[in-house]
Design a protein around this motif. Structure first.
Motif, PDB file in Angstrom:
ATOM      1  N   ARG A   1       0.999  -1.194   0.112  1.00 50.95           N
ATOM      2  CA  ARG A   1      -0.109   0.004  -0.011  1.00 50.95           C
ATOM      3  C   ARG A   1       0.713   1.316  -0.081  1.00 50.95           C
ATOM      4  O   ARG A   1       0.440   2.463  -0.425  1.00 50.95           O
ATOM      5  N   ALA A   2       2.146   1.196   0.611  1.00 56.86           N
ATOM      6  CA  ALA A   2       2.981   2.458   0.741  1.00 56.86           C
ATOM      7  C   ALA A   2       3.321   2.724  -0.866  1.00 56.86           C
ATOM      8  O   ALA A   2       3.640   3.899  -1.115  1.00 56.86           O
ATOM      9  N   LYS A   3       3.195   1.836  -1.798  1.00 59.85           N
ATOM     10  CA  LYS A   3       3.642   2.121  -3.150  1.00 59.85           C
ATOM     11  C   LYS A   3       2.773   3.007  -3.851  1.00 59.85           C
ATOM     12  O   LYS A   3       3.072   3.741  -4.789  1.00 59.85           O
ATOM     13  N   VAL A   4       1.395   2.872  -3.314  1.00 60.99           N
ATOM     14  CA  VAL A   4       0.453   3.926  -3.950  1.00 60.99           C
ATOM     15  C   VAL A   4       0.043   4.900  -2.982  1.00 60.99           C
ATOM     16  O   VAL A   4       0.033   6.110  -3.563  1.00 60.99           O
ATOM     17  N   LEU A   5       0.276   4.572  -1.531  1.00 59.28           N
ATOM     18  CA  LEU A   5      -0.310   5.873  -0.765  1.00 59.28           C
ATOM     19  C   LEU A   5       1.215   6.610  -0.365  1.00 59.28           C
ATOM     20  O   LEU A   5       0.882   7.799   0.267  1.00 59.28           O
ATOM     21  N   GLY A   6       2.212   6.130  -0.425  1.00 63.70           N
ATOM     22  CA  GLY A   6       3.195   6.636   0.381  1.00 63.70           C
ATOM     23  C   GLY A   6       3.364   6.168   1.817  1.00 63.70           C
ATOM     24  O   GLY A   6       2.562   5.649   2.599  1.00 63.70           O
ATOM     25  N   GLY A   7       4.543   5.957   2.542  1.00 65.51           N
ATOM     26  CA  GLY A   7       4.898   5.191   3.704  1.00 65.51           C
ATOM     27  C   GLY A   7       4.097   6.039   4.773  1.00 65.51           C
ATOM     28  O   GLY A   7       3.256   5.214   5.795  1.00 65.51           O
ATOM     29  N   PRO A   8       4.188   7.330   5.024  1.00 65.70           N
ATOM     30  CA  PRO A   8       3.339   7.797   6.250  1.00 65.70           C
ATOM     31  C   PRO A   8       1.770   7.627   6.080  1.00 65.70           C
ATOM     32  O   PRO A   8       1.004   7.222   6.973  1.00 65.70           O
ATOM     33  N   ARG A   9       1.253   7.754   4.832  1.00 67.26           N
ATOM     34  CA  ARG A   9      -0.004   7.665   4.697  1.00 67.26           C
ATOM     35  C   ARG A   9      -0.555   6.231   4.801  1.00 67.26           C
ATOM     36  O   ARG A   9      -1.878   5.932   5.299  1.00 67.26           O
ATOM     37  N   SER A  10       0.465   5.565   4.220  1.00 66.30           N
ATOM     38  CA  SER A  10      -0.117   4.051   4.458  1.00 66.30           C
ATOM     39  C   SER A  10      -0.366   3.638   6.015  1.00 66.30           C
ATOM     40  O   SER A  10      -1.194   2.989   6.387  1.00 66.30           O
ATOM     41  N   MET A  11       0.611   4.071   6.862  1.00 63.17           N
ATOM     42  CA  MET A  11       0.530   3.933   8.159  1.00 63.17           C
ATOM     43  C   MET A  11      -0.756   4.335   8.854  1.00 63.17           C
ATOM     44  O   MET A  11      -1.141   3.798   9.717  1.00 63.17           O
ATOM     45  N   CYS A  12      -0.750   5.566   8.657  1.00 63.59           N
ATOM     46  CA  CYS A  12      -1.844   6.521   9.076  1.00 63.59           C
ATOM     47  C   CYS A  12      -3.342   5.790   9.027  1.00 63.59           C
ATOM     48  O   CYS A  12      -4.212   5.879   9.832  1.00 63.59           O
ATOM     49  N   TRP A  13      -3.404   5.336   7.586  1.00 66.22           N
ATOM     50  CA  TRP A  13      -4.849   4.913   7.271  1.00 66.22           C
ATOM     51  C   TRP A  13      -4.983   3.611   7.848  1.00 66.22           C
ATOM     52  O   TRP A  13      -6.098   3.133   8.255  1.00 66.22           O
ATOM     53  N   THR A  14      -3.814   2.820   8.013  1.00 71.73           N
ATOM     54  CA  THR A  14      -3.788   1.469   8.679  1.00 71.73           C
ATOM     55  C   THR A  14      -4.529   1.776  10.255  1.00 71.73           C
ATOM     56  O   THR A  14      -5.330   0.947  10.748  1.00 71.73           O
ATOM     57  N   LEU A  15      -3.797   2.716  10.926  1.00 70.47           N
ATOM     58  CA  LEU A  15      -4.353   2.980  11.987  1.00 70.47           C
ATOM     59  C   LEU A  15      -5.732   3.511  12.450  1.00 70.47           C
ATOM     60  O   LEU A  15      -6.516   3.101  13.292  1.00 70.47           O
ATOM     61  N   VAL A  16      -6.012   4.160  11.409  1.00 67.40           N
ATOM     62  CA  VAL A  16      -7.640   4.806  11.242  1.00 67.40           C
ATOM     63  C   VAL A  16      -8.545   3.587  10.922  1.00 67.40           C
ATOM     64  O   VAL A  16      -9.472   3.665  11.601  1.00 67.40           O
ATOM     65  N   ALA A  17      -7.998   2.764  10.199  1.00 64.34           N
ATOM     66  CA  ALA A  17      -9.035   1.428  10.104  1.00 64.34           C
ATOM     67  C   ALA A  17      -9.250   0.953  11.192  1.00 64.34           C
ATOM     68  O   ALA A  17     -10.352   0.225  11.238  1.00 64.34           O
ATOM     69  N   LEU A  18      -8.214   0.902  12.266  1.00 59.32           N
ATOM     70  CA  LEU A  18      -8.522   0.293  13.631  1.00 59.32           C
ATOM     71  C   LEU A  18      -9.619   0.994  14.450  1.00 59.32           C
ATOM     72  O   LEU A  18      -9.794   0.489  15.533  1.00 59.32           O
ATOM     73  N   LEU A  19      -9.700   2.299  14.281  1.00 59.60           N
ATOM     74  CA  LEU A  19     -10.191   3.190  15.451  1.00 59.60           C
ATOM     75  C   LEU A  19     -11.691   2.495  15.806  1.00 59.60           C
ATOM     76  O   LEU A  19     -12.240   2.989  16.811  1.00 59.60           O
ATOM     77  N   PRO A  20     -12.573   2.068  14.748  1.00 64.31           N
ATOM     78  CA  PRO A  20     -13.846   1.460  15.079  1.00 64.31           C
ATOM     79  C   PRO A  20     -13.782   0.518  16.235  1.00 64.31           C
ATOM     80  O   PRO A  20     -14.696   0.095  17.018  1.00 64.31           O
ATOM     81  N   LEU A  21     -12.700  -0.487  16.182  1.00 58.67           N
ATOM     82  CA  LEU A  21     -12.400  -1.288  17.284  1.00 58.67           C
ATOM     83  C   LEU A  21     -11.570  -0.592  18.523  1.00 58.67           C
ATOM     84  O   LEU A  21     -11.922  -0.827  19.709  1.00 58.67           O
ATOM     85  N   SER A  22     -10.784   0.371  18.190  1.00 55.09           N
ATOM     86  CA  SER A  22      -9.719   0.689  19.204  1.00 55.09           C
ATOM     87  C   SER A  22     -10.532   1.706  20.337  1.00 55.09           C
ATOM     88  O   SER A  22     -10.129   2.073  21.301  1.00 55.09           O
ATOM     89  N   VAL A  23     -11.341   2.624  19.745  1.00 57.18           N
ATOM     90  CA  VAL A  23     -12.212   3.676  20.485  1.00 57.18           C
ATOM     91  C   VAL A  23     -12.921   3.028  21.490  1.00 57.18           C
ATOM     92  O   VAL A  23     -12.810   3.260  22.733  1.00 57.18           O
ATOM     93  N   PRO A  24     -14.039   1.996  21.116  1.00 61.30           N
ATOM     94  CA  PRO A  24     -14.786   1.621  22.269  1.00 61.30           C
ATOM     95  C   PRO A  24     -14.064   0.638  23.361  1.00 61.30           C
ATOM     96  O   PRO A  24     -14.166   0.768  24.354  1.00 61.30           O
ATOM     97  N   ALA A  25     -12.754  -0.063  22.713  1.00 61.99           N
ATOM     98  CA  ALA A  25     -12.080  -0.826  23.517  1.00 61.99           C
ATOM     99  C   ALA A  25     -11.266   0.201  24.586  1.00 61.99           C
ATOM    100  O   ALA A  25     -11.107  -0.380  25.793  1.00 61.99           O
ATOM    101  N   GLY A  26     -10.941   1.101  24.144  1.00 62.63           N
ATOM    102  CA  GLY A  26      -9.883   2.070  25.090  1.00 62.63           C
ATOM    103  C   GLY A  26     -10.923   2.682  26.111  1.00 62.63           C
ATOM    104  O   GLY A  26     -10.580   2.718  27.309  1.00 62.63           O
ATOM    105  N   ILE A  27     -12.349   2.916  25.809  1.00 61.86           N
ATOM    106  CA  ILE A  27     -13.204   3.334  26.664  1.00 61.86           C
ATOM    107  C   ILE A  27     -13.256   2.290  27.749  1.00 61.86           C
ATOM    108  O   ILE A  27     -13.433   2.553  29.191  1.00 61.86           O
ATOM    109  N   VAL A  28     -13.545   0.942  27.253  1.00 57.08           N
ATOM    110  CA  VAL A  28     -13.930  -0.158  28.262  1.00 57.08           C
ATOM    111  C   VAL A  28     -12.629  -0.409  29.061  1.00 57.08           C
ATOM    112  O   VAL A  28     -12.771  -0.578  30.291  1.00 57.08           O
ATOM    113  N   THR A  29     -11.567  -0.289  28.533  1.00 56.05           N
ATOM    114  CA  THR A  29     -10.380  -0.428  29.132  1.00 56.05           C
ATOM    115  C   THR A  29     -10.139   0.411  30.520  1.00 56.05           C
ATOM    116  O   THR A  29      -9.476   0.073  31.493  1.00 56.05           O
TER     117      THR A  29
END
Length: 305
Positions: free
Chosen positions: A189-217
């Motif tokens: 994906r970095a070949k298309v998006l670039g390294g920083p954007r690839s990692m950032c969008w990867t982390l954003v893709a996890l937010l629907p899971l990490s946000v509620p999990a963070g609240i519960v934790t």
């Protein structure tokens, strides 16, 4: 960030097509950052549960990624790209941090680092299977030789010479597999998006899971906010998960997944040195000999096609 103009097509071209030397340098910087991940994780598990570390290691950089993408005015990836980002995110944001945290409750960072020495070979295997890279026989010979040196070091290192594998060893191996798969998907994906954007969008893709999990934790966990545990968690969330991956994905995209991935052969030696410095593990002359040998084998792997 909406509308057709905000969607990146798979054929998009980025500035990640630079020389392989630049990819090697970026990869080396990423490895330097990653080399302190296991010691930082060992600090973090002193005050936080492995599940809590996993959640906050995804949530904190995910929120930071939103800000970065907004400031970059980054286009929204297309549907096919989102699939790779999501799978890579689960591997790097859930699988590796959870399994490595579990491993470090029973094994020390030095032993975990040697098991992580399998990462370049596993990355090359996944790149061959998924990325259609075809390394030469000499490349694989250098890779196998590096693995043999690392495994021999594991068997002779004082305090880590047991021939049997425990739960921590198996958990660390599974974490390494998750990391290798994430590297291949992220570099693609970095070949298309670039390294920083690839990692950032990867982390954003996890937010629907990490946000509620963070609240519960935050509601159910009772962490020990010591200096070491806090520094360890922040290093994992910012340095290992954001800064290191920015450089690493860009390096893999520029220089080739299988070739630049071999730079990570030196990561176990670096981690063992950090472990000796911060955890009072014994550091003998053998460590430096192994480091030189592995570095030479890495150089051979970089030069053969």
């Amino acid at each position: 960030m909406s509308g057709k103009d905000s969607v990146i097509a798979p054929s998009a071209i980025t500035d990640n097509s630079g020389p392989s030397q630049g990819g090697w340098a970026l990869g080396l910087f990423g490895v330097l950052v990653f080399s302190f991940t296991l010691p930082a994780n060992a600090w973090a598990v002193e005050g936080f549960d492995p599940v809590a570390i996993t959640v906050w290691r995804a949530l904190l950089p995910g929120l930071l990624a939103v800000v970065i993408l907004w400031r970059m005015r980054a286009p929204i990836p297309d549907a096919r790209t989102w699939f790779s980002l999501s799978v890579g995110g689960l591997c790097v944001g859930v699988g590796f941090p959870l399994l490595s945290s579990v491993a470090l409750t029973t094994i020390n960072p030095a032993r975990a680092a040697v098991i992580m020495g399998l990462l370049p070979a596993l990355t090359a295997v996944f790149a061959t299977l998924l990325g259609k890279e075809r390394p030469s026989p000499r490349f694989w010979l250098a890779t196998v030789a590096g693995l043999v040196v690392l495994l021999a070091y594991l068997m002779t290192r004082r305090g880590a010479g047991e021939l049997g594998l425990g739960t921590g060893d198996l958990a660390m191996f599974a974490a390494t597999c998750c990391s290798a798969l994430a590297y291949v998907l992220g570099a693609d994906r970095a070949k298309v998006l670039g390294g920083p954007r690839s990692m950032c969008w990867t982390l954003v893709a996890l937010l629907p899971l990490s946000v509620p999990a963070g609240i519960v934790t935050a509601l159910v966990q009772d962490p020990q906010w010591t200096v070491r545990s806090t520094v360890g968690l922040l290093y994992l969330a910012v340095a290992s998960t954001v800064i290191g991956y920015f450089a690493w994905y860009a390096g893999l995209a520029r220089g080739g997944i299988a070739r630049v991935g071999q730079v990570q052969q030196i990561q176990p030696i670096l981690t063992i040195c950090w472990s000796a410095l911060f955890f009072a593990d014994e550091l003998d002359a053998l460590t430096f000999v192994v480091g030189v040998v592995v570095a030479l084998l890495v150089a051979v792997g970089q030069r053969v096609r």
